[in-house]
Design an enzyme around this catalytic site. Sequence first.
Site, PDB file in Angstrom:
ATOM      1  N   LYS A  66      -1.777  -4.417   1.971  1.00 16.01           N
ATOM      2  CA  LYS A  66      -2.761  -5.351   2.517  1.00 16.01           C
ATOM      3  C   LYS A  66      -2.565  -6.755   1.958  1.00 16.01           C
ATOM      4  O   LYS A  66      -3.116  -7.712   2.461  1.00 16.01           O
ATOM      5  CB  LYS A  66      -4.167  -4.840   2.236  1.00 16.01           C
ATOM      6  CG  LYS A  66      -4.499  -3.633   3.109  1.00 16.01           C
ATOM      7  CD  LYS A  66      -5.886  -3.098   2.901  1.00 16.01           C
ATOM      8  CE  LYS A  66      -6.132  -1.928   3.846  1.00 16.01           C
ATOM      9  NZ  LYS A  66      -6.888  -0.848   3.255  1.00 16.01           N
TER      10      LYS A  66
HETATM   11  N1  GLU Z   1      -8.916   5.858   2.740  1.00 16.50           N
HETATM   12  C1  GLU Z   1      -7.530   6.185   2.747  1.00 16.50           C
HETATM   13  C2  GLU Z   1      -6.699   4.938   2.989  1.00 16.50           C
HETATM   14  O1  GLU Z   1      -7.218   3.940   3.468  1.00 16.50           O
HETATM   15  C3  GLU Z   1      -7.176   7.207   3.793  1.00 16.50           C
HETATM   16  C4  GLU Z   1      -7.745   8.519   3.467  1.00 16.50           C
HETATM   17  C5  GLU Z   1      -7.462   9.628   4.443  1.00 16.50           C
HETATM   18  O2  GLU Z   1      -7.108   9.362   5.594  1.00 16.50           O
HETATM   19  O3  GLU Z   1      -7.640  10.771   4.050  1.00 16.50           O
HETATM   20  O4  GLU Z   1      -5.538   4.949   2.691  1.00 16.50           O
END
Ligand code: GLU
Length: 369
Positions: free
Chosen positions: A255
């Site tokens: 990001k």
């Molecule tokens: N929150 C995680 C991320 O943004 C993804 C988690 C998931 O898809 O299990 O990388």
Amino acid sequence: MRERTDVCGRFAPSPSGRMHLGNVFCAVLAWLSARSRGGRFLLRIEDLDVRRCKPEHARLLEEDLAWLGLDWDEGGRRGGPDGPYFQSECSELYAQALQMLKEHARVYPCFCSRADLHAASAPHLSDGAVLYGGRCARLSPAEADALRRRRAPALRIAVPEESVSFTDGHLGHFSQNLARECGDFILRRSDGIYAYQLAVAVDDARMGVTQVVRGQDLLSSTPRQIFLQRLLGLPTPEYYHLPLLVNAEGVRLSKREKSLDMGALRARFTPAELTGWLAFLAGQQPAPEPVYEGGARSPPKPTNPYIVVSISQKRHFEQQKCKGFLHRVCEAFFGRVYRKNGAKRGFWPSFGRKRPSAPRRGKKRGRRG
Ligand code: GLU
């Protein structure tokens, strides 16, 4: 908990910055996979770490998804029957799950600092992660009490000398020996924040998620999540781990790189171009054409046979199409963006490069404890 008869997919981003092309890739494929089966699709905001995750990023995320035309039935600010959909609001649910886990497994306080964990004597895995040596597992109750007076502990769950296996819809069979390849892992950090592994296992089940489509960086987390689901008596969804998109240096997108974030992408492409190219790149349609008709909130084109095939078809796609083809595809579209931002070489996703790291068992690749 929801009935699991209906297909339900989800996108579960962490709002720690603006989405980049790699996140969009996951969102498009997760959406296509659920929608093309007539399934529900939900948006879960994984903002457990309130210091890194910002409400303004969560708002932008919803706006970017809506701009892309990837609609969701529940979640985010829209809410729905299985809320909360923001993990920062779910501590009570995770506390209940933790309590249940304590009844079925050994959960113990861990006082190790980051420096302790990374001590020279600690066994390091190839990706720099550390296999927890179990130092605090050996503390007597009296020792633990004495340490507790000085600092708040994290909580770890003891894992058995046992392999957890599953069949990934894209990568095939994957197995991990929890004790040897992962070690006792954290359920709650010393600052009280619940761990991603616990939160995801609880949330996928309570929201009735039947298919998880996400990046391959989370492949090695999956056995831990399955282990927790089993202890908690929760169902296991289907998993599809997608190749990660990489930049010109071969490093996965982050990001922090602004050149391929949604701000830059929205300035250069239409939603139909972006989603169409990404679906094409994943082998989901024969040409980079729009994946839905009529703009936002409409289902995938029912006439397109490629979209209704399972994502696992991509394995076939990988075998059939040569690396050069994928390079040309990416150069033709995303490479243009990348070069505009000063990179010397092209940009392509990791498909067609070395075989994905996943099937090489024995390595812990996840970035999460
Ligand atoms: N929150 C995680 C991320 O943004 C993804 C988690 C998931 O898809 O299990 O990388």
